[in-house]
Design a protein around this motif. Structure first.
Motif, PDB file in Angstrom:
ATOM      1  N   GLU A 107      -5.347   4.687   4.923  1.00  0.00           N
ATOM      2  CA  GLU A 107      -5.056   3.560   4.033  1.00  0.00           C
ATOM      3  C   GLU A 107      -4.282   2.478   4.780  1.00  0.00           C
ATOM      4  N   LYS A 163       0.836  -1.207   0.000  1.00  0.00           N
ATOM      5  CA  LYS A 163       0.000   0.000   0.000  1.00  0.00           C
ATOM      6  C   LYS A 163       0.868   1.253   0.000  1.00  0.00           C
ATOM      7  N   SER A 205      -2.172   9.658   4.457  1.00  0.00           N
ATOM      8  CA  SER A 205      -2.251   8.247   4.046  1.00  0.00           C
ATOM      9  C   SER A 205      -2.546   7.300   5.200  1.00  0.00           C
TER      10      SER A 205
END
Length: 888
Positions: A330, A259, A327
């Motif tokens: 995520e 990711k 981020s």
């Protein structure tokens, strides 16, 4: 073999062998020596220490663990992880060395079809303690391991203790040979990268004394019972069975790196520096999510600080890899998806976990922006001085105050064409670590000796009668003074009393302990506090006021009725406020802690932002509407899973037993797991008045409130205050807010007018200073004390105006003030003076020591402050001397 399967096989193997499966304890554990649970045996320590009798002879668990002592090494090597899972089997006086070795060998080498891991026996090595011939012989007999694959090692490697006086013993470690491509031959002694430790079998047979380090303590003698404590690293076994190089490549960790690759556009495996950052993200994301799940919130000390540091390292690493937007969500989502099969709470509590992590990311991104400004200012000053090195002390301030890691400072410095004094930075870091270590060592102590209570812990829980009655006949089981059993206590003595039954509530669940009395013929004892030992034994802390208290006495224990009434109002009021918060703010508003006592409650909850006055009013209204509805308060005991399925709220981080007590108020309005005392109906709580709310750390807020008579007294006081203000303003009470607002606006206008007049007066003095200008060489110098009371922006404005009056002629202006014990100063050099080599910052360095001051800025202007006004004349002389030197 997937990691979840490795966990399951371990537990199944030992359950089939007769062990009791025990769930992982929370990472937050009630142990004075631990910040987090860091080993599989932690929750079993009371059994090993002899403080409690275990309810089973053998047990097995897969324990969540966090170790944060070497965070800086995470990612630098592939061997360091902050979160890991430790699978273990434990024997409390049952089997010993032979049993432990047989169980471990069978699981490791049995075929996958037979429930084992299928390791090649020829690639397994073991180590034993120097003189442990018994363990060596068992390995040869039970596993057929030849002498050449059994190595003896010393105390530092193969002798275990808790680090404090208590149980200890030799251990035997199992290693897997990864092959010649990973290092040299020769077994674990030669290369522990090639020969990877996967399991440690501790033979707990002795008791150790005081000492430090792994091998500098005395062995006092044998334990009454021989115990087994083993630990198998789940992640290490996973990367071996999945045939990858390290834990970062396994099924539960690599997806986070994948990711991160997507979000940054960088590829893992291209260069060491980037790989370190990818591994930091992967490791810390798992650890942070698991900590938040167990109730930790970011903060500035203790557990909260560790979590904050982990989350910020994730943000920094992603930013350095090139992530151009937030981020965290995520990464948290990936951890949820990979880890929830073993830890379902990550799924059921995902919204709260995500909110805490993202909230910290948002806050830190703002901090990064502030720190970047500080860096740019310091970097400009360095370059203005013609230097090329960014100071170590400045780098340390960035790290310590703004959370900048040295690698971020190094990168920003390189972009600015500067290097960094890394030695200076690391020296300051070393000093800080030394202070922290010394502080930690000074606070670390041996486990409190609770053995005196063991008899009563084994006997079972103290019978608590306080839910049904306030007065109870009881028998004195023990008197304790200074950690020693005593037969009697007389008037004036303070002792601890253990009763077979009691109506007095012991402090827990946010509710402080009851107060009361213990009486008997000619006896009166004041109960000041009640605490629990091992969550089972009620210990009454008392002062004998009259007579003599003796072990075995039949007594009467009585709760102070007024105290209990107020305490139940406070505790039930806490439940009402919790329910109201969830109704107004939403279901993610979960409890972080509470305190309730007679007439008062304090409630901490998960929330990112300050509550508005409107929200507070709504919360108070919802809570009081429920009070007025006079809901019946029902309590009942049920099993934990059933309670959760009914929607009962639990406190995050709390360890609950199989059976729990549920407190229900108004059906679905409020249902919580709670062992506290409560009113019988909500109307008995009385008025709830919220006093306000505040922050208690990132992602956590606190509301405080009065209840019952205390609420009435508070409102009566507020009413009297309002009446007094109304009388002073000569308006009705309902017009007070408008009248006060008018007065505030008038005051603001007056202050602005005063500031304007003051500024005009300051500027009017500029001509006086121009007239005092001295000619030194080819430039003009104004070096004077500023007018009294002029400081801050006014001082800067005055200096700028004086400089402007010199036009294009080279000029330097230095003004030093004297305000409230400080010496503010501003220095400026116009363009013509700079062309002659005069720089404002250099002048600060010349006169600063005279006034005990420092400051900085650009060649055109510098400012700062000193602490010694007596040094102003010397400072002005130093300015003249330095200008003369610069002007040639």
């Amino acid at each position: 073999m997937q990691t979840h399967e490795i966990r399951r096989r371990f537990l199944d193997h030992f359950v089939k062998a007769g062990h009791t499966e025990v769930a992982s304890a929370s990472l937050i554990f009630d142990d004075p020596n631990l910040l987090f649970v860091n080993a599989g045996m932690v929750q079993f320590k009371p059994f090993f220490l002899g403080q409690q009798t275990p309810p089973y002879d053998t047990a097995t668990s897969v324990q969540k663990c966090v170790r944060t002592g070497d965070i800086e090494n995470v990612g630098v090597t592939t061997r360091h992880n902050t979160f890991f899972q430790m699978a273990g089997n434990f024997s409390f006086g049952d089997y010993f060395k032979r049993g432990a070795i047989k169980h471990a060998w069978a699981l490791l080498t049995n075929s996958v079809e037979d429930g084992g891991y299928g390791f090649d026996p020829e690639r397994l090595w073991v180590t034993v303690y120097l003189d442990d011939d018994e363990a060596r012989d068992i390995w040869k007999e039970e596993a057929g391991i030849p002498d050449e694959r059994i190595q003896r090692r010393g105390m530092a490697d193969n002798y275990w203790s808790m680090g404090v006086p208590g149980p200890c013993g030799p251990c035997s470690e199992i290693y897997y040979d990864r092959g010649p491509e990973y290092g040299v031959e020769g077994g674990p002694e030669a290369d522990e990268d090639r020969y990877l430790e996967i399991w440690n079998l501790v033979f707990m047979q002795n008791e150790r004394g005081d000492g430090t380090g792994k091998d500098s303590f005395e062995i006092l003698g044998p334990l009454p019972k021989q115990n087994i404590d083993t630990g198998m690293g789940v992640e290490r076994v996973a990367f071996l069975l999945q045939d990858v190089d390290n834990v970062y490549e396994t099924d539960l960790v690599r997806p986070v790196i994948t990711k991160a690759e997507e979000l940054t556009g960088r590829a893992y495996g291209t260069d060491h520096e980037s790989d370190v950052r990818f591994r930091v993200i992967a490791d810390h994301a798992r650890t942070a999510v698991m900590l938040i799940a167990d109730g930790v919130n970011p903060g500035n000390e203790g557990r909260g600080y560790v979590l904050r540091r982990l989350l910020r390292r994730i943000v920094r690493s992603a930013k350095l890899l090139g992530a151009d937007k937030p981020s965290m969500s995520e990464f948290v989502t990936v951890v949820r998806d990979t880890m929830s099969p073993s830890y379902p709470v990550l799924d059921t509590d995902f919204d709260r976990i995500l909110g805490v992590a993202v909230g910290e990311e948002t806050a830190f991104l703002r901090t990064l922006a502030s720190g970047s400004k500080m860096f740019e200012s310091e970097a400009d000053e360095v370059k203005a001085a013609g230097k090329k090195v960014f100071g170590g002390s400045e780098a340390f301030v960035l790290h310590d105050t703004y959370g900048f890691p040295i690698d971020l400072t190094l990168e920003m410095a390189a972009e600015a064409g500067l290097s960094v004094d890394e030695d200076g930075f690391r020296s300051l870091m070393a000093e800080q670590r030394k202070r922290a270590k010394e502080d930690a060592q000074s606070r670390k102590h041996a486990h409190a000796d609770l053995s005196i209570y063991k008899e009563f812990v084994d006997r079972g829980e103290t019978e608590f009668t306080g839910f049904a009655e306030l007065t109870t006949e009881a028998t004195v089981l023990a008197l304790i003074s200074g950690g020693v059993r005593v037969p009697t206590a007389t008037a004036g003595q303070e002792v601890e009393v253990i009763l077979d039954r009691t109506p007095l509530y012991a402090e827990s669940g946010g509710q402080i302990a009851d107060i009361g009395v213990i009486t008997g013929p000619g006896l009166r004892v004041r109960v000041r506090d009640v605490q629990k030992i091992a969550k089972k034994v009620w210990v009454h802390k008392v002062t004998v006021e009259e007579g003599q208290l003796t072990e075995g006495d039949a007594i009467l224990a009585q709760v102070d009725a007024a105290w209990r009434s107020g305490a139940t109002q406070g505790h039930s009021g806490t439940h009402m406020v919790h329910a109201a918060l969830r109704q107004v703010l939403g279901p993610n508003t979960t409890q972080k802690g509470s305190l309730n006592k007679p007439g008062y409650l304090r409630f901490d909850f998960a929330w990112q932002n300050q509550l508005s006055a409107h929200q507070l009013a709504d919360i108070e209204a919802v809570a009081n509407e429920a009070v007025a509805a006079n809901h019946t308060v029902n309590t009942f005991v049920t099993d934990l899973n059933k309670a959760k399925s009914m929607g009962a709220m639990a406190l995050f981080g709390e360890n609950y037993g199989d059976e729990v007590r549920v407190v229900e108020i108004g059906g679905p309005f409020s249902m919580e797991l709670c062992g506290g005392t409560h009113v019988q109906s909500s109307a008995q709580i009385g008025q709830i008045t919220i006093l306000g709310e505040s922050s208690v750390g990132s992602g956590a807020r606190r509301v405080e409130a009065f209840v019952g008579l205390d609420s009435y007294r508070y409102l009566a006081k507020e009413r009297a205050l309002l009446a007094g203000v109304a009388t002073a303003l000569k308006v009705p009470s309902d017009e007070v807010p408008g009248r006060v607002e008018q007065l505030v606006e008038r005051l603001k206008v007056a202050e602005k007018e005063l500031e304007a007049t003051k500024a005009a007066a300051v500027l009017a003095s500029a001509g006086t200073f121009v007239d005092k200008a001295e000619r030194i060489g080819g430039l003009l110098l104004v070096a004077e004390a500023a007018p009294a009371g002029v400081a801050g922006n006014d001082l800067r404005t005055l200096v700028t105006d004086i400089r402007g009056r010199f036009g294009t002629e080279p000029a330097v202006v230095v003004l030093l003030g004297d305000a409230d014990g400080k010496v503010p100063f501003v220095v400026t050099a116009n363009k013509a003076a700079q062309d002659l080599g005069v720089k404002a910052g250099d002048l600060v360095a010349a006169f600063g020591p005279s006034i005990g001051g420092r400051g900085g800025g650009k060649p055109e202007m510098a400012q700062g402050s000193g602490t010694d006004a007596a040094g102003i004349p010397a400072a002005l002389s130093a300015v003249r001397a330095r200008v003369a030197e610069m002007a040639g």
